[in-house]
Enzyme design. Sequence first.
Site, short mmCIF file in Angstrom:
data_model
loop_
_atom_site.label_atom_id
_atom_site.label_comp_id
_atom_site.label_asym_id
_atom_site.label_seq_id
_atom_site.Cartn_x
_atom_site.Cartn_y
_atom_site.Cartn_z
N ASP A 141 -3.60 3.17 0.58
CA ASP A 141 -2.45 2.32 0.89
C ASP A 141 -2.87 0.85 0.90
O ASP A 141 -2.37 0.06 1.70
CB ASP A 141 -1.87 2.72 2.26
CG ASP A 141 -0.53 2.08 2.54
OD1 ASP A 141 -0.21 1.90 3.74
OD2 ASP A 141 0.20 1.74 1.58
N LYS A 144 -2.43 -1.55 -5.35
CA LYS A 144 -2.15 -0.60 -6.44
C LYS A 144 -3.23 -0.60 -7.51
O LYS A 144 -3.57 0.44 -8.06
CB LYS A 144 -0.77 -0.91 -7.03
CG LYS A 144 -0.61 -2.33 -7.58
CD LYS A 144 0.85 -2.60 -7.94
CE LYS A 144 1.15 -4.03 -8.30
NZ LYS A 144 0.28 -4.65 -9.30
N ASP A 169 0.12 6.17 -1.10
CA ASP A 169 1.42 5.55 -0.86
C ASP A 169 1.80 4.71 -2.09
O ASP A 169 0.96 4.33 -2.89
CB ASP A 169 1.36 4.63 0.38
CG ASP A 169 2.74 4.14 0.81
OD1 ASP A 169 2.83 3.07 1.42
OD2 ASP A 169 3.75 4.84 0.52
N ASN A 170 3.11 4.43 -2.24
CA ASN A 170 3.61 3.45 -3.23
C ASN A 170 3.39 3.82 -4.68
O ASN A 170 3.27 2.93 -5.54
CB ASN A 170 3.00 2.06 -2.97
CG ASN A 170 3.14 1.62 -1.55
OD1 ASN A 170 2.16 1.46 -0.83
ND2 ASN A 170 4.36 1.43 -1.09
N GLU A 199 9.71 1.98 2.37
CA GLU A 199 9.89 1.82 3.82
C GLU A 199 11.09 0.93 4.17
O GLU A 199 11.28 -0.14 3.60
CB GLU A 199 8.62 1.24 4.49
CG GLU A 199 7.99 0.05 3.81
CD GLU A 199 6.86 0.45 2.89
OE1 GLU A 199 6.94 1.51 2.26
OE2 GLU A 199 5.90 -0.30 2.77
O1 LIG Z 1 0.38 -4.07 -1.44
C1 LIG Z 1 0.76 -3.09 -0.77
N1 LIG Z 1 -0.20 -2.34 -0.13
C2 LIG Z 1 0.11 -1.25 0.59
N2 LIG Z 1 1.36 -0.83 0.77
C3 LIG Z 1 2.39 -1.56 0.21
C4 LIG Z 1 3.70 -1.11 0.44
O2 LIG Z 1 3.90 0.01 1.21
C5 LIG Z 1 4.77 -1.81 -0.12
F1 LIG Z 1 6.02 -1.34 0.14
C6 LIG Z 1 4.59 -2.94 -0.91
C7 LIG Z 1 5.79 -3.63 -1.47
C8 LIG Z 1 6.66 -2.91 -2.30
C9 LIG Z 1 7.80 -3.55 -2.79
C10 LIG Z 1 8.06 -4.87 -2.44
F2 LIG Z 1 9.15 -5.48 -2.92
C11 LIG Z 1 7.17 -5.59 -1.63
C12 LIG Z 1 6.05 -4.96 -1.11
C13 LIG Z 1 3.27 -3.43 -1.15
C14 LIG Z 1 3.07 -4.65 -1.99
C15 LIG Z 1 3.30 -4.58 -3.37
C16 LIG Z 1 3.18 -5.73 -4.14
C17 LIG Z 1 2.85 -6.94 -3.54
F3 LIG Z 1 2.72 -8.05 -4.30
C18 LIG Z 1 2.59 -7.00 -2.16
C19 LIG Z 1 2.72 -5.86 -1.39
C20 LIG Z 1 2.15 -2.72 -0.59
MG LIG Z 2 2.12 1.16 1.38
#
Ligand SMILES: O=c1[nH]cnc2c(O)c(F)c(-c3ccc(F)cc3)c(-c3ccc(F)cc3)c12
Ligand SMILES: [Mg+2]
Length: 214
Positions: A141, A144, A169-170, A199
């Site tokens: 988590d 990516k 996750d994700n 979430e």
């Molecule tokens: O980076 C992450 N790590 C772990 N879990 C994450 C998570 O559970 C998320 F829901 C997001 C998310 C997804 C959609 C969105 F619009 C914003 C943030 C991120 C994420 C993705 C891209 C970024 F540039 C920054 C944060 C993460």
């Molecule tokens: Mg996450």
Amino acid sequence: TQTTRPQRILAAVQKNATRGDPRSVVKAIDQFCRHKEWAMNVGDEKGCILDSVVTEVNPATVLELGTYCGYSTVRIASLLPSHAKLITLEFDPGNAAIARQVIAWAGLADKIQLVEGASGDWIPKLKEKFGIETFDLVFLDHWKDRYLPDTKLMEECGLLRKGSILLADNVICPGTPDYLEYIRNSPRYKSQYFKSHLEYTKAEDGLEKSVFLG
Ligand SMILES: O=c1[nH]cnc2c(O)c(F)c(-c3ccc(F)cc3)c(-c3ccc(F)cc3)c12
Ligand SMILES: [Mg+2]
């Protein structure tokens, strides 16, 4: 001066959760992020899937990649047997500082080892540093683009055993296409997708659960 989002999450925990009660810490963060300010915790919906995997695996050793504010760290640790240990890696010092306080508020500091630094640097050192053989459960988590290289690194470092579970996750939002392609096509893993939602939103997201076959 302006506070950070993690600082505001910690304040919500200290205001609304009971010291030593991990579930009240989880609930306080979910309330804050659903009604006040979105934040990237795994959240309550995907969190229930995480809970079911943790209770099914009943792991003695857990590795979490990506601590953030400690929401899933606390959620997982609250379900572990007494002797079990959870190691969580966090890259950002600000996040780590908040997570330590959230973990302390939940009363789970003795089960959790928070390590600050890059996962790629620390994964090769975990055996020697913490006397770990292999992990029963890994929760991915963090970032990516690190899911695939870190999974390959864990394989190479002998941190996975036949039956180790990876939960990511994700995998839809923001998505980890290279990781999914690898893990779903590798003969060394058996994978299963748990459809859910990003979430605190209605957008699709999900968790990918994979068993390492050795
Ligand atoms: O980076 C992450 N790590 C772990 N879990 C994450 C998570 O559970 C998320 F829901 C997001 C998310 C997804 C959609 C969105 F619009 C914003 C943030 C991120 C994420 C993705 C891209 C970024 F540039 C920054 C944060 C993460
Ligand atoms: Mg996450």
